[in-house]
Design an enzyme around this catalytic site. Structure first.
Site, mmCIF file in Angstrom:
data_model
loop_
_atom_site.group_PDB
_atom_site.id
_atom_site.type_symbol
_atom_site.label_atom_id
_atom_site.label_comp_id
_atom_site.label_asym_id
_atom_site.label_seq_id
_atom_site.Cartn_x
_atom_site.Cartn_y
_atom_site.Cartn_z
ATOM 1 N N GLY A 11 56.727 51.770 -18.016
ATOM 2 C CA GLY A 11 56.720 52.330 -19.373
ATOM 3 C C GLY A 11 57.392 53.696 -19.440
ATOM 4 N N TYR A 142 45.234 53.118 -32.620
ATOM 5 C CA TYR A 142 45.566 53.821 -31.382
ATOM 6 C C TYR A 142 44.716 55.090 -31.240
ATOM 7 C CZ TYR A 142 48.719 56.513 -28.254
ATOM 8 O OH TYR A 142 49.261 57.260 -27.245
HETATM 9 C C1 AKB Z 1 53.006 57.750 -30.308
HETATM 10 O O1 AKB Z 1 53.824 58.195 -31.110
HETATM 11 O O2 AKB Z 1 52.271 56.782 -30.530
HETATM 12 C C2 AKB Z 1 52.856 58.450 -28.986
HETATM 13 C C3 AKB Z 1 51.785 59.476 -29.001
HETATM 14 C C4 AKB Z 1 51.978 60.739 -29.745
HETATM 15 O O3 AKB Z 1 50.755 59.272 -28.439
HETATM 16 N N1 AKB Z 1 54.100 59.033 -28.587
#
Ligand code: AKB
Length: 310
Positions: A11, A142
């Site tokens: 990754g 996320y």
């Molecule tokens: C995203 O944009 O999802 C990542 C992060 C800021 O964790 N690069």
């Protein structure tokens, strides 16, 4: 020599971290692993295991096979991809963490690195100079998984003495590996388009400020945190980390200093809403005090180096 396993070594962070760890600790002491089958190049560079981190038995076997002491768990879905597949994002981001924390709890691994993100913050967080400890109400899948993960890391440290360490990465920019599925990815794509086509259509609006970091700083921070004596690592959820903040307009202007004909246009999509819920700049005083973190690159030096290398 302690053996290290990098989960998600293909990754954006994994690719560069693997190179640095192998330089520091020797090719045979750092085991690469990714869901992708090994390329001939992967196999030539050092030990490689094709592995789905959700295959708990195989994770166990690999840790036993190489007598792994340290794990860098980098496999995850990022913010934009996670919004498209919430259930899988939650399964991948959380279960992989539990597998590794449990192995550490059982004494099978000595040290764990797990990446968090500025995505742990949400629309009710102060957006300027966001403090280490503040309101955190993430509203992306996320962000929710990273915030829950942080709580579990701290819990496993307090309850079971698991030596887990973590950084809240800002957007990461580098030329050795491609980003995938993030909201901050525009800040990498823009360089390739500026070089190739002299124009770029940005999926965020021109004044969207976000915290960012150049990959060499991020990799150095990661290894420095992992090499810090345990008693100095006072925060076991995750450390704020900062280097620079800029908007698409500001990075485009910096690129135009090197490529004057470069043009940027803006067509915000669903990622705009994600970016609008995140901090614009980060206060990383605790990382600076606890383990001596200091960034080397700012917007100007990062742009110069990116354009030299792509
Ligand atoms: C995203 O944009 O999802 C990542 C992060 C800021 O964790 N690069």
């Amino acid at each position: 020599m302690s053996k290290i396993l990098v989960l998600g070594s293909g990754g954006q962070i994994g690719t560069e971290l693997l190179l640095s760890l192998r330089q520091l600790f020797g090719d045979s002491n750092v085991i690469a692993s990714d869901i992708k089958p090994a390329s001939p190049k992967d196999l030539a560079l050092g030990p490689y295991e094709e592995l789905n981190v959700l295959d708990k038995n195989k994770v166990n076997k690999i840790i036993a096979k190489y007598k792994i002491e340290q794990v860098y768990l980098l496999a995850a879905l990022l913010s934009a991809t996670a919004e498209k597949n919430p259930a899988f994002a939650w399964e991948l981001n959380m279960n992989s963490l539990f597998y590794i924390l449990d192995l550490a709890k059982e004494g099978k691994i000595k040290k764990v690195f797990w990446p968090s993100s500025i995505a742990v913050f949400g629309p009710t967080t102060p957006r300027q100079n966001t403090p280490q400890f503040t309101v955190m109400e993430p509203n992306t899948v996320y962000g929710i998984s990273k915030q829950a993960g942080e709580r579990w890391c701290e819990y496993y440290f307090n309850k079971y003495n698991v030596d887990v360490r973590s950084i809240r990465y800002p957007g990461l920019i580098g030329y050795k590996s491609a980003p995938g599925g993030g909201t901050t990815d525009y800040a990498v794509h823009i360089f390739y388009e500026a070089r190739k086509n002299k124009r770029y259509e940005c999926f965020l609006s021109e004044n969207t400020a976000l915290p960012m970091m150049y990959m060499p700083d991020a990799i150095r921070a990661t290894i420095e945190l992992m090499e810090t004596p345990a008693e100095k690592v006072k925060i076991r959820s995750s450390y704020n980390l900062s280097a620079m903040s800029f908007t698409p307009k500001q990075i485009a202007e910096e690129i135009q200093k090197h490529i004057p004909e470069f043009k940027i246009s803006y067509k915000p999509d669903f990622r705009q809403q994600i970016a609008d819920s995140w901090p614009q700049s980060i206060d990383d005083e605790r990382a600076r005090i606890d383990w001596g973190w200091k960034n080397q690159y700012d917007l100007k030096t990062m742009v110069e180096d990116m354009l030299k290398n792509i």
